[in-house]
Motif scaffolding. Structure first.
Motif, PDB file in Angstrom:
ATOM      1  N   ALA A 157       0.823  -1.214   0.000  1.00 53.08           N
ATOM      2  CA  ALA A 157       0.000   0.000   0.000  1.00 53.08           C
ATOM      3  C   ALA A 157       0.853   1.258   0.000  1.00 53.08           C
ATOM      4  O   ALA A 157       0.409   2.297   0.428  1.00 53.08           O
ATOM      5  CB  ALA A 157      -0.926  -0.003   1.202  1.00 53.08           C
ATOM      6  N   ASN A 158       2.048   1.167  -0.480  1.00 54.46           N
ATOM      7  CA  ASN A 158       2.919   2.337  -0.519  1.00 54.46           C
ATOM      8  C   ASN A 158       3.172   2.766  -1.953  1.00 54.46           C
ATOM      9  O   ASN A 158       4.297   2.931  -2.383  1.00 54.46           O
ATOM     10  CB  ASN A 158       4.237   2.062   0.206  1.00 54.46           C
ATOM     11  CG  ASN A 158       4.028   1.930   1.697  1.00 54.46           C
ATOM     12  OD1 ASN A 158       3.089   2.497   2.243  1.00 54.46           O
ATOM     13  ND2 ASN A 158       4.886   1.188   2.356  1.00 54.46           N
ATOM     14  N   THR A 159       2.112   2.911  -2.710  1.00 52.82           N
ATOM     15  CA  THR A 159       2.230   3.409  -4.072  1.00 52.82           C
ATOM     16  C   THR A 159       2.149   4.927  -4.044  1.00 52.82           C
ATOM     17  O   THR A 159       1.898   5.532  -3.000  1.00 52.82           O
ATOM     18  CB  THR A 159       1.098   2.854  -4.964  1.00 52.82           C
ATOM     19  OG1 THR A 159      -0.147   3.415  -4.518  1.00 52.82           O
ATOM     20  CG2 THR A 159       1.033   1.332  -4.892  1.00 52.82           C
ATOM     21  N   ALA A 160       2.322   5.546  -5.175  1.00 51.96           N
ATOM     22  CA  ALA A 160       2.254   7.005  -5.252  1.00 51.96           C
ATOM     23  C   ALA A 160       0.809   7.496  -5.264  1.00 51.96           C
ATOM     24  O   ALA A 160       0.551   8.675  -5.070  1.00 51.96           O
ATOM     25  CB  ALA A 160       2.981   7.488  -6.511  1.00 51.96           C
ATOM     26  N   ASN A 161      -0.145   6.594  -5.476  1.00 53.78           N
ATOM     27  CA  ASN A 161      -1.556   6.967  -5.585  1.00 53.78           C
ATOM     28  C   ASN A 161      -2.284   6.653  -4.276  1.00 53.78           C
ATOM     29  O   ASN A 161      -2.506   5.484  -3.951  1.00 53.78           O
ATOM     30  CB  ASN A 161      -2.191   6.191  -6.749  1.00 53.78           C
ATOM     31  CG  ASN A 161      -3.626   6.591  -6.990  1.00 53.78           C
ATOM     32  OD1 ASN A 161      -4.272   7.205  -6.150  1.00 53.78           O
ATOM     33  ND2 ASN A 161      -4.124   6.236  -8.160  1.00 53.78           N
ATOM     34  N   PRO A 162      -2.698   7.695  -3.520  1.00 53.61           N
ATOM     35  CA  PRO A 162      -3.376   7.444  -2.237  1.00 53.61           C
ATOM     36  C   PRO A 162      -4.680   6.669  -2.386  1.00 53.61           C
ATOM     37  O   PRO A 162      -5.014   5.851  -1.529  1.00 53.61           O
ATOM     38  CB  PRO A 162      -3.651   8.837  -1.679  1.00 53.61           C
ATOM     39  CG  PRO A 162      -2.802   9.767  -2.457  1.00 53.61           C
ATOM     40  CD  PRO A 162      -2.473   9.104  -3.745  1.00 53.61           C
ATOM     41  N   GLU A 163      -5.408   6.900  -3.465  1.00 52.98           N
ATOM     42  CA  GLU A 163      -6.672   6.179  -3.660  1.00 52.98           C
ATOM     43  C   GLU A 163      -6.413   4.684  -3.863  1.00 52.98           C
ATOM     44  O   GLU A 163      -7.130   3.843  -3.333  1.00 52.98           O
ATOM     45  CB  GLU A 163      -7.444   6.768  -4.845  1.00 52.98           C
ATOM     46  CG  GLU A 163      -7.904   8.199  -4.617  1.00 52.98           C
ATOM     47  CD  GLU A 163      -8.738   8.366  -3.348  1.00 52.98           C
ATOM     48  OE1 GLU A 163      -9.635   7.526  -3.082  1.00 52.98           O
ATOM     49  OE2 GLU A 163      -8.489   9.330  -2.601  1.00 52.98           O
ATOM     50  N   LEU A 164      -5.389   4.362  -4.629  1.00 51.74           N
ATOM     51  CA  LEU A 164      -5.022   2.961  -4.822  1.00 51.74           C
ATOM     52  C   LEU A 164      -4.582   2.340  -3.496  1.00 51.74           C
ATOM     53  O   LEU A 164      -4.929   1.198  -3.192  1.00 51.74           O
ATOM     54  CB  LEU A 164      -3.903   2.838  -5.869  1.00 51.74           C
ATOM     55  CG  LEU A 164      -3.379   1.426  -6.140  1.00 51.74           C
ATOM     56  CD1 LEU A 164      -4.505   0.515  -6.622  1.00 51.74           C
ATOM     57  CD2 LEU A 164      -2.239   1.474  -7.141  1.00 51.74           C
ATOM     58  N   ASN A 165      -3.856   3.095  -2.687  1.00 54.88           N
ATOM     59  CA  ASN A 165      -3.439   2.606  -1.371  1.00 54.88           C
ATOM     60  C   ASN A 165      -4.648   2.287  -0.502  1.00 54.88           C
ATOM     61  O   ASN A 165      -4.670   1.274   0.202  1.00 54.88           O
ATOM     62  CB  ASN A 165      -2.557   3.634  -0.678  1.00 54.88           C
ATOM     63  CG  ASN A 165      -1.202   3.771  -1.330  1.00 54.88           C
ATOM     64  OD1 ASN A 165      -0.771   2.907  -2.079  1.00 54.88           O
ATOM     65  ND2 ASN A 165      -0.533   4.870  -1.044  1.00 54.88           N
ATOM     66  N   LYS A 166      -5.678   3.141  -0.544  1.00 55.74           N
ATOM     67  CA  LYS A 166      -6.899   2.887   0.241  1.00 55.74           C
ATOM     68  C   LYS A 166      -7.598   1.617  -0.236  1.00 55.74           C
ATOM     69  O   LYS A 166      -8.088   0.826   0.562  1.00 55.74           O
ATOM     70  CB  LYS A 166      -7.840   4.083   0.158  1.00 55.74           C
ATOM     71  CG  LYS A 166      -7.381   5.274   0.958  1.00 55.74           C
ATOM     72  CD  LYS A 166      -8.380   6.406   0.858  1.00 55.74           C
ATOM     73  CE  LYS A 166      -7.885   7.629   1.596  1.00 55.74           C
ATOM     74  NZ  LYS A 166      -8.830   8.745   1.498  1.00 55.74           N
ATOM     75  N   VAL A 167      -7.633   1.397  -1.559  1.00 48.98           N
ATOM     76  CA  VAL A 167      -8.248   0.186  -2.108  1.00 48.98           C
ATOM     77  C   VAL A 167      -7.475  -1.045  -1.643  1.00 48.98           C
ATOM     78  O   VAL A 167      -8.074  -2.051  -1.255  1.00 48.98           O
ATOM     79  CB  VAL A 167      -8.307   0.265  -3.659  1.00 48.98           C
ATOM     80  CG1 VAL A 167      -8.702  -1.071  -4.249  1.00 48.98           C
ATOM     81  CG2 VAL A 167      -9.266   1.356  -4.093  1.00 48.98           C
ATOM     82  N   ILE A 168      -6.151  -0.957  -1.648  1.00 49.01           N
ATOM     83  CA  ILE A 168      -5.328  -2.086  -1.181  1.00 49.01           C
ATOM     84  C   ILE A 168      -5.617  -2.358   0.297  1.00 49.01           C
ATOM     85  O   ILE A 168      -5.760  -3.516   0.714  1.00 49.01           O
ATOM     86  CB  ILE A 168      -3.834  -1.804  -1.419  1.00 49.01           C
ATOM     87  CG1 ILE A 168      -3.540  -1.790  -2.920  1.00 49.01           C
ATOM     88  CG2 ILE A 168      -2.965  -2.829  -0.705  1.00 49.01           C
ATOM     89  CD1 ILE A 168      -2.153  -1.292  -3.275  1.00 49.01           C
ATOM     90  N   MET A 169      -5.738  -1.287   1.093  1.00 53.33           N
ATOM     91  CA  MET A 169      -6.047  -1.463   2.521  1.00 53.33           C
ATOM     92  C   MET A 169      -7.411  -2.114   2.702  1.00 53.33           C
ATOM     93  O   MET A 169      -7.580  -2.999   3.554  1.00 53.33           O
ATOM     94  CB  MET A 169      -6.008  -0.111   3.230  1.00 53.33           C
ATOM     95  CG  MET A 169      -4.634   0.461   3.386  1.00 53.33           C
ATOM     96  SD  MET A 169      -4.722   2.091   4.171  1.00 53.33           S
ATOM     97  CE  MET A 169      -3.261   2.841   3.518  1.00 53.33           C
ATOM     98  N   LEU A 170      -8.392  -1.689   1.910  1.00 55.17           N
ATOM     99  CA  LEU A 170      -9.727  -2.285   2.006  1.00 55.17           C
ATOM    100  C   LEU A 170      -9.700  -3.759   1.600  1.00 55.17           C
ATOM    101  O   LEU A 170     -10.339  -4.596   2.249  1.00 55.17           O
ATOM    102  CB  LEU A 170     -10.720  -1.518   1.125  1.00 55.17           C
ATOM    103  CG  LEU A 170     -11.158  -0.168   1.674  1.00 55.17           C
ATOM    104  CD1 LEU A 170     -11.961   0.593   0.623  1.00 55.17           C
ATOM    105  CD2 LEU A 170     -11.982  -0.358   2.935  1.00 55.17           C
ATOM    106  N   SER A 171      -8.966  -4.082   0.535  1.00 56.26           N
ATOM    107  CA  SER A 171      -8.906  -5.490   0.118  1.00 56.26           C
ATOM    108  C   SER A 171      -8.209  -6.335   1.189  1.00 56.26           C
ATOM    109  O   SER A 171      -8.629  -7.464   1.453  1.00 56.26           O
ATOM    110  CB  SER A 171      -8.224  -5.629  -1.242  1.00 56.26           C
ATOM    111  OG  SER A 171      -6.857  -5.343  -1.140  1.00 56.26           O
ATOM    112  N   GLU A 172      -7.163  -5.791   1.811  1.00 51.76           N
ATOM    113  CA  GLU A 172      -6.505  -6.518   2.905  1.00 51.76           C
ATOM    114  C   GLU A 172      -7.469  -6.694   4.082  1.00 51.76           C
ATOM    115  O   GLU A 172      -7.467  -7.732   4.735  1.00 51.76           O
ATOM    116  CB  GLU A 172      -5.244  -5.787   3.362  1.00 51.76           C
ATOM    117  CG  GLU A 172      -4.094  -5.850   2.386  1.00 51.76           C
ATOM    118  CD  GLU A 172      -3.516  -7.244   2.224  1.00 51.76           C
ATOM    119  OE1 GLU A 172      -3.715  -8.102   3.107  1.00 51.76           O
ATOM    120  OE2 GLU A 172      -2.870  -7.484   1.196  1.00 51.76           O
TER     121      GLU A 172
END
Length: 189
Positions: A157-172
């Protein structure tokens, strides 16, 4: 007559730590220290004392004298940083919240302030964009401890895109909930 510097030098060579007792000779000097030491830092006390009495004591000498006499600095002088002071400790910003020194991590305080409630037990705050200095409301995400550990360990979840990071956190989070449900079902069988 010997100069103060020669006396200090001699005392240091001979290991005579208490030579300051002899140097603070008058009752007026002793009383001045007793009257003024609690409201000042040791640096201020030393400067004022030296200016007033024309001496050249070091901060450590006057501090040692006060310590031997049992003169303690008050709460304000010992805890010089006022409540609300922000300081960096490691990679996180921290804020002083109480006396004596009680510091809390700033992102936790901010999240609680934004949401008006305490962080639930077993949860932690992570940064959506990975920037520990960005304390904006939408950058602070509350996740379970186990998810935060997985996210930090795998660095997914340490990508440059905060929205993508939130999606990764939700999937986890969803993966963890599914794993919890499966574990619960196995225990019940």
């Amino acid at each position: 007559m010997l100069s103060e510097e020669r006396v200090r030098s001699y005392a240091k060579r001979k290991g005579l730590n208490r030579i300051i007792k002899l140097m603070i000779a008058t009752d007026e000097q002793r009383q001045w220290i007793v009257d003024n030491q609690a409201g000042m830092s040791r640096r201020q006390l030393t400067t004022c004392f030296n200016n007033r009495f024309g001496t050249s004591f070091s901060i450590s000498q006057l501090t040692s004298y006060c310590r031997r006499r049992g003169l303690k600095a008050d709460e304000i002088t010992r805890n010089r940083k006022p409540i609300g002071t922000v300081s960096r400790q490691g990679k996180f910003l921290c804020i002083k919240t109480a006396n004596p020194d009680k510091w809390e991590v700033m992102h936790r305080v901010q999240w609680e302030s934004y949401h008006g409630k305490k962080i639930p037990e077993g949860f932690m705050i992570v940064f959506a964009d990975g920037d520990c200095d960005n304390l904006s409301r939408d950058n602070l995400v509350c996740v379970r401890d186990s998810i935060g550990i997985v996210i930090n360990h795998r660095n997914r979840a340490n990508t440059a895109n905060p929205e993508l990071n939130k999606v990764i956190m939700l999937s986890e989070s969803l993966n963890a909930m599914v794993n919890d449900r499966e574990r619960l079902n196995k225990e019940c069988v």
